[in-house]
Each structure stands twice: as C-alpha cells, then as structure tokens.
Design a protein around this motif. Sequence first.
Motif, PDB file in Angstrom:
ATOM      1  N   LEU A  79     -12.652  60.754  26.792  1.00  0.00           N
ATOM      2  CA  LEU A  79     -12.110  59.434  26.496  1.00  0.00           C
ATOM      3  C   LEU A  79     -11.682  59.347  25.037  1.00  0.00           C
ATOM      4  CD1 LEU A  79     -14.751  57.065  28.170  1.00  0.00           C
ATOM      5  CD2 LEU A  79     -12.490  57.650  29.062  1.00  0.00           C
ATOM      6  N   THR A  80     -10.517  58.764  24.805  1.00  0.00           N
ATOM      7  CA  THR A  80     -10.133  58.409  23.445  1.00  0.00           C
ATOM      8  C   THR A  80     -10.843  57.115  23.055  1.00  0.00           C
ATOM      9  OG1 THR A  80      -8.265  57.052  24.160  1.00  0.00           O
ATOM     10  CG2 THR A  80      -7.857  59.425  23.841  1.00  0.00           C
ATOM     11  N   ARG A  81     -10.777  56.748  21.798  1.00  0.00           N
ATOM     12  CA  ARG A  81     -11.404  55.495  21.375  1.00  0.00           C
ATOM     13  C   ARG A  81     -10.766  54.316  22.107  1.00  0.00           C
ATOM     14  NH1 ARG A  81     -14.226  52.714  17.209  1.00  0.00           N
ATOM     15  NH2 ARG A  81     -14.493  50.642  18.156  1.00  0.00           N
ATOM     16  N   ALA A  82      -9.447  54.351  22.295  1.00  0.00           N
ATOM     17  CA  ALA A  82      -8.778  53.252  23.001  1.00  0.00           C
ATOM     18  C   ALA A  82      -9.246  53.180  24.450  1.00  0.00           C
ATOM     19  CB  ALA A  82      -7.263  53.425  22.940  1.00  0.00           C
ATOM     20  N   GLU A  83      -9.385  54.334  25.113  1.00  0.00           N
ATOM     21  CA  GLU A  83      -9.860  54.356  26.497  1.00  0.00           C
ATOM     22  C   GLU A  83     -11.317  53.912  26.595  1.00  0.00           C
ATOM     23  OE1 GLU A  83      -7.025  57.998  28.166  1.00  0.00           O
ATOM     24  OE2 GLU A  83      -8.962  58.427  27.226  1.00  0.00           O
ATOM     25  N   PHE A  84     -12.104  54.314  25.618  1.00  0.00           N
ATOM     26  CA  PHE A  84     -13.499  53.873  25.567  1.00  0.00           C
ATOM     27  C   PHE A  84     -13.572  52.356  25.464  1.00  0.00           C
ATOM     28  CE2 PHE A  84     -17.045  52.641  22.747  1.00  0.00           C
ATOM     29  CZ  PHE A  84     -18.133  53.062  23.501  1.00  0.00           C
ATOM     30  N   ASP A  85     -12.766  51.777  24.559  1.00  0.00           N
ATOM     31  CA  ASP A  85     -12.759  50.323  24.399  1.00  0.00           C
ATOM     32  C   ASP A  85     -12.319  49.630  25.691  1.00  0.00           C
ATOM     33  OD1 ASP A  85     -13.604  50.531  21.779  1.00  0.00           O
ATOM     34  OD2 ASP A  85     -11.591  50.373  20.925  1.00  0.00           O
TER      35      ASP A  85
END
Length: 228
Positions: A79-85
């Motif tokens: 997961l990228t940070r954006a996907e995590f968020d």
Amino acid sequence: MVEVLRPARRTTLADDVYESVRTLVMDHAVAPGERINIDALARQLQVSPTPVREALARLESDGLVRKRALAGYTATPLLTRAEFDELVEMRLLLEPVATERAAHRIAGLPEPAEALAALRGAAELPGPAPGTEGFAAIAEFTNQDARFHHLVAEQAGNRLLHDAIVRLRSHLHLFRLYFPATHHGISAREHHRIVDAVTAADADAAGAAMRAHLLAARDRHLPFFETA
C-alpha cells in the motif's frame, strides 16, 4: 471410507499450500511486484502446480497477488500512503456503523448471551507463536483479529455491510505492511472495550470504541511510512 478420506487429504494439501504461499508473500520472500513462477514455486514446495494455482487464485481474492493476461501472477505492491489513508477512511465509514447496528441488534435478541460470548471470545488475541518468526509468528493473531471485526460486522445483520468489510482484506494488507511489536495486548484491550459497550447495549459508545480502535491502529502503522 477411502472415498470419504480422499477429499479431506486434498483439501488439507490445498490449504497447506495456500498458507505457505501466503506466508512467502506476507514475508516479502516473494517481493512486492515480483512475478511468480508457478513451476518454480511448485518445486520449492514439493507439490504439483495444481495446488499452487489454486492457492494463487485464493490469494488473488485476498488482494495479495494479481493476475494479468499473458503475464501470469505477480505479488501485489505494498500500500502507498494514499492507499493506506483510503483504506482507513473506508473502515471508519463502515465499521463504526456496523458496530452500532450490532449493539442494537444484539440488545434486541431474546437470548443475547450467546452472541456476546462469541464476541468476547473473538476479542482475545494470541501473542507470537513460540519458535516462529516473520508472518508465521503473527498468522494466528492476524486471523483472529480479522475474525473479531468480521463477527462484529456479521452481528450488524446487514449482509452487504458485512461483505463490504470482509472484502477490504484490511488485516492482510496492514500486517504485510508493518507489524508493531506492541500490537497484541493493546489491540485486545481495544476489542474488549468495544464488546463492553455492546454488552451494555450502548450503541453510541460501541461505535465510538470501534472508531477509537481504528484510529489507534492507524497510528500504530504510520511509522512504516516514515521509515519506508
């Protein structure tokens, strides 16, 4: 009797291969984004390619591998940070509501004790398995953590809501990303606060407890993005 036993052995083999391949992906022994060679993996696990293909199909539904035409399977990127968020946002939209509904529904049952006992039992989380490391050490924790959240969603009495929460596969994605060493006891205590509120038939408190748990879990995973 022989005919009865054969499917059991077949199922056991399929499950064993699935667990083995899942562990390789979770431990990054198959690196994120890496192409998966089915024949090589079958040789490594000393099985035929068939159960490996079955395991990969299950892992695709888990979101841990991807299949592309003419390219085969690859391990899903982290997961990228954006996907995590986005994942956290979806959980915050779905799970507190499911918990509130579960509290209302259980309170209205003629005999709520059985449902509450099931939730209380699922709230407990095992520590690392002795003599193991990597994902093998936390596999049962991961399974039990997911079991608790899915059971809460099931008790909400809305099949589509339950299915949406299950399909997020959030536990596999998060624990593949990062696993804080202090997670075990803290998460269990947060689970029990949720069950306490459900037991008290306090839907608002139950939803708030779930929201607090999800936000705390988010904060426990944020250090990954600072060090990745």
